[in-house]
Each structure stands twice: as C-alpha cells, then as structure tokens.
Write an enzyme that holds these catalytic residues in place. Sequence first.
Site, PDB file in Angstrom:
ATOM      1  N   HIS A 290     -60.928  99.446  -4.530  1.00  0.00           N
ATOM      2  CA  HIS A 290     -62.238 100.329  -4.269  1.00  0.00           C
ATOM      3  C   HIS A 290     -62.261 100.266  -2.916  1.00  0.00           C
ATOM      4  O   HIS A 290     -62.225 100.441  -1.790  1.00  0.00           O
ATOM      5  CB  HIS A 290     -62.655  99.545  -5.232  1.00  0.00           C
ATOM      6  CG  HIS A 290     -63.874  98.021  -4.585  1.00  0.00           C
ATOM      7  ND1 HIS A 290     -64.562  97.798  -3.829  1.00  0.00           N
ATOM      8  CD2 HIS A 290     -63.620  96.882  -4.371  1.00  0.00           C
ATOM      9  CE1 HIS A 290     -65.186  96.843  -2.308  1.00  0.00           C
ATOM     10  NE2 HIS A 290     -64.139  96.577  -3.718  1.00  0.00           N
ATOM     11  N   ASP A 302     -63.033  94.378   2.341  1.00  0.00           N
ATOM     12  CA  ASP A 302     -63.509  94.481   0.959  1.00  0.00           C
ATOM     13  C   ASP A 302     -63.671  95.780   1.150  1.00  0.00           C
ATOM     14  O   ASP A 302     -65.288  95.733   1.333  1.00  0.00           O
ATOM     15  CB  ASP A 302     -64.921  93.281   0.723  1.00  0.00           C
ATOM     16  CG  ASP A 302     -64.900  93.104  -0.822  1.00  0.00           C
ATOM     17  OD1 ASP A 302     -64.820  93.838  -1.828  1.00  0.00           O
ATOM     18  OD2 ASP A 302     -65.837  92.595  -0.900  1.00  0.00           O
ATOM     19  N   GLU A 336     -67.712  99.873  -6.620  1.00  0.00           N
ATOM     20  CA  GLU A 336     -67.835  97.977  -7.190  1.00  0.00           C
ATOM     21  C   GLU A 336     -68.453  97.433  -7.139  1.00  0.00           C
ATOM     22  O   GLU A 336     -68.603  97.124  -7.701  1.00  0.00           O
ATOM     23  CB  GLU A 336     -65.923  98.139  -6.864  1.00  0.00           C
ATOM     24  CG  GLU A 336     -65.220  96.837  -7.156  1.00  0.00           C
ATOM     25  CD  GLU A 336     -66.033  95.842  -6.375  1.00  0.00           C
ATOM     26  OE1 GLU A 336     -66.044  94.447  -7.164  1.00  0.00           O
ATOM     27  OE2 GLU A 336     -66.895  95.949  -5.435  1.00  0.00           O
ATOM     28  N   GLU A 337     -69.004  97.904  -5.860  1.00  0.00           N
ATOM     29  CA  GLU A 337     -69.939  96.645  -5.573  1.00  0.00           C
ATOM     30  C   GLU A 337     -71.120  96.411  -6.303  1.00  0.00           C
ATOM     31  O   GLU A 337     -71.809  95.520  -6.566  1.00  0.00           O
ATOM     32  CB  GLU A 337     -70.299  96.431  -3.855  1.00  0.00           C
ATOM     33  CG  GLU A 337     -69.069  96.755  -3.160  1.00  0.00           C
ATOM     34  CD  GLU A 337     -68.399  95.298  -2.736  1.00  0.00           C
ATOM     35  OE1 GLU A 337     -68.980  94.486  -3.667  1.00  0.00           O
ATOM     36  OE2 GLU A 337     -67.562  95.209  -2.232  1.00  0.00           O
ATOM     37  N   ASP A 364     -58.339  92.812  -4.486  1.00  0.00           N
ATOM     38  CA  ASP A 364     -60.143  92.916  -3.707  1.00  0.00           C
ATOM     39  C   ASP A 364     -60.449  90.983  -3.987  1.00  0.00           C
ATOM     40  O   ASP A 364     -61.457  90.846  -4.006  1.00  0.00           O
ATOM     41  CB  ASP A 364     -60.837  93.139  -5.060  1.00  0.00           C
ATOM     42  CG  ASP A 364     -62.474  93.171  -4.586  1.00  0.00           C
ATOM     43  OD1 ASP A 364     -62.332  94.095  -3.336  1.00  0.00           O
ATOM     44  OD2 ASP A 364     -63.196  93.524  -5.494  1.00  0.00           O
ATOM     45  N   HIS A 434     -69.371  90.739   2.540  1.00  0.00           N
ATOM     46  CA  HIS A 434     -70.185  91.023   2.519  1.00  0.00           C
ATOM     47  C   HIS A 434     -70.822  90.879   3.870  1.00  0.00           C
ATOM     48  O   HIS A 434     -71.934  90.527   3.505  1.00  0.00           O
ATOM     49  CB  HIS A 434     -70.996  90.794   1.268  1.00  0.00           C
ATOM     50  CG  HIS A 434     -70.834  90.997   0.170  1.00  0.00           C
ATOM     51  ND1 HIS A 434     -71.104  91.346  -1.420  1.00  0.00           N
ATOM     52  CD2 HIS A 434     -69.071  91.772  -0.047  1.00  0.00           C
ATOM     53  CE1 HIS A 434     -70.591  91.578  -1.949  1.00  0.00           C
ATOM     54  NE2 HIS A 434     -69.122  92.241  -1.499  1.00  0.00           N
TER      55      HIS A 434
END
Length: 472
Positions: A290, A302, A336-337, A364, A434
């Site tokens: 992503h 990520d 995606e998140e 991922d 994140h």
Amino acid sequence: MKFLLLTFVGVVHLLSLSSGKTIYKNDISQRTFQEIKEEIASYGDVAKAIINLAVYGKAQNRSYERLALLVDTVGPRPSGSKSLEKAIQIMYQNLQEDGLENVHLEPVKIPHWERGEESAVMLEPRIHKMAILGLGSSVGTPPEGITAEVLVVTSFEELQRRAPEARGKIVVYNQPYVNYSKTVQYRVQGSVEAAKVGAVASLIRSVASFSIYSPHTGIQEYQDGVPKIPTACITVEDAEMMSRMASRGNRIVIQLKMGAKNYPDADSFNTVAEIIGSKYPEQVVLVSGHLDSWDVGQGAMDDGGGAFISWEALSLIKDLGLRPKRTLRLVLWTAEEQGGIGAFQYYQLHKANISNYSLVMESDLGTFLPSGLQFTGSEKARTIVEEVMSLLQPVNITQVFRAGEGTDINFWIQAGVPGASLLDDLHKYFSFHHSRGDTMTIMDPKQMNVAAAVWAVVSYVIADMEEMLPRS
C-alpha cells in the site's frame, strides 16, 4: 496494517501427493505431484538469475533508492491528503517510464481525517507534558480541551469491574503487549468501551513491541449509538508511570487538547501496472503493497518497502526479458490504513473474475531480511508453494508458514483465493510501526534486495506454471 497470529507449517507433505497420486481428484489435470515438482525444479536457473540481478547485479539497492526518492520528496501519505495524491501521480509516471504494461489508475473514494494540533499535559500529581498521537478518525476536543481525572485500567474486564468509577473521567489503558493481533483491540475499540461507561476521553498505551518514548498511532473505530469521545495513543512509559501512580493512590489529572477533524471522503486511486501473460493473459498473479501511510514519519517501512519490492519484482522480471504465461499485476493500494478501503473497492470491481486469480500477494510486515513466506490456501497448493520456495535456497529463505494475509488481500483470501505475505522481523517492525521513527533510517538496502528477490521468484514461477494453484 493488521495481521493474524502465526503458526508454523508442518513439515510432512500429504501422503497422497508424495506417493505420486494425481494432485487433483475432480479436475481435468492428471499430472502427478512428481511431474509438478519437476516442473518447478526446471525454474532453478531462472530463480538464480532473478536472485543474482536483485542481490548482486545492476539492480541491487534499486528498490531502496527508488523508495528513498519518493519518501524524501513527498513525506508521509495519509488517506485523503495532497501528499498521497502526489505520490500516486509520481508512481503512475514511474511505472510508465519503467516500461510496464497497462499502467492505469482506478478511482476510489477514501476517508479524509486530519489530526490538527494536539497536546496532553498532566496537571496532577505533577506537571508533565506527554507525547501523544491522536488515533485515526477520532473526534477533537472543544477548543479549551478536556480536563479530567484519570482512571487507569489494564484490560476491558477491569474497566467493566470499575465502570462506576469511569464516569466523567479520562480512561487510560495500560494493557500489556502480548502480540499485535491481540493487543491492537485496545487501540481499535478502546474509545467505544470507555464511552459506554461514561468516560469523556480515552488514552491508549501504544501498541508497540519496544519504546523509546514513542507514541504509535493507528485507526480506531466508533460504534453507532455510542458517544464519540476523543482518543489518542500515549507512550508505553507514560502509561506505565500513571499505572504506578494510581497504584499508590495518587490523583491524576490530565488536560487533553485535540484539533482532530473528519472531512468528506476524498477522491483517490489504486495504482495498477502489469506484465501481460503470454498464454493465459486473463489469469492473474497479484503482487501488492500500500502506498498510503500514517501522517508521522515517512511511511518508509509501512508500507513503502512493501510497495516498492512489489514494483521491483515486476522490474526484475521485465529486465530479464521474462514474460510469464499468466499476467503479473502490480497494485499499489490506497487507504489501507483506514481498513483496506481502496482494496475493498478494487475487490468489488474485479471479483466477477475471481476464478482467474491464481494467487494474491501483499507485503505489509516490513522488508527487512525475510524469515519466509506466509501462505493461506489448500494443502495441495501449500505443497506446491513449498516446492517454489525451495528455489530460494541460494539466499537461504525457504520456509513456508501458515496465515498468509494482508488487509488488502484478505477479501480475496476469504473468498477462497490462495494468498501469500512476506514474514519478517516482527519485533523490529512493531518497534517503529505507525510512529515518527518509520523513516528511511531503519531501511536496509541489502535486506530489501533479498526481499525483492523472494517476491519476484515466487510471483514469476507461480504465474508461469502450466496450471493455476489448486483451491480447496
């Protein structure tokens, strides 16, 4: 990203396969497993060529350098942002210039949330400015903020037992980190459970395997009929400190200010490119990552790494002049998140052709040195994938694990399509996941080379085999 709990694969093949009986009972194929095994073994030289080009040849470090250029230029790419759309347009141009085929953008609608200015200050028992990151889709506080006493709990069960104490307070969750899939429920559901017992806000201990006073953001979800209260993540250190303070009987008061806002859905795109199959062009092996990220750090790990080794897989195959029998399709997902929003719309658009998807792949979980491949599918398909992975003996990455998955490909897997994902160093991954630490500094070009080689060998061989992977 989200993922399932992992289990190791048994090493014993199905007796019916190893004994030479037909791999399909009710299909037109009458090939024995030995014949399929020999077919896979014939790709040994091709696999070595891919590995040599990716790890030792002119393509070494290419995925790392491509990724660095994008994330240094664009930065983080949150859903609904101008930076995400800039990244999509850059990638659209890059894929065309790379000579890939059928490069196009598929329009989708995605959420748009912005965190705004935010702060949390402990006022009692002492003044302490806390590091926080608002959680995705959270509402904001009033301009003056919310000042309230704190209730610290370690689980939802404790929150229920102490529900009468929660009304009018800020609930702080200090849940222990078990693994991501178990612990992330506190981030996703924490605000709803706190609101149900009358809390005015919730602060969640970051879901992280390691911390150097680093908050880790992520999506959270509200529930119809339950008041929407502001919610943010705090550091492991602050959560543990407040837990100790509370155990001593200290009264804890926090002032929380969050300028978070939700906006109408924005226009975006899934980015697609292909190497069109030579014999069965309607059949597809999908490789993906992503392109969106959270709004802190650079989104290098990520999921910039996963997106770029997926692009690199097609580049390696193209550079070697290879054209598999089936179409190799690269998809760079958007949003995606927020729960696979772009991928769900892709699935809705393409699911009529589900019988033509041999394998869906998503990277991922990082692009450090891979441990192996996670796979979900029939036992017959798993045995074939194990043989394909044996082609990666030159880089000593041959293991096949259970639970192949990815937020963006789970729609297909749940509908019966075989799925694969790259398994990596999860402790390192969730140390930076994140957070502001997700930058190019944690990426390693040599490890990305190996990850790209694994991705390219698996996708090419399965796309080029005479038959699709068997389903249950």
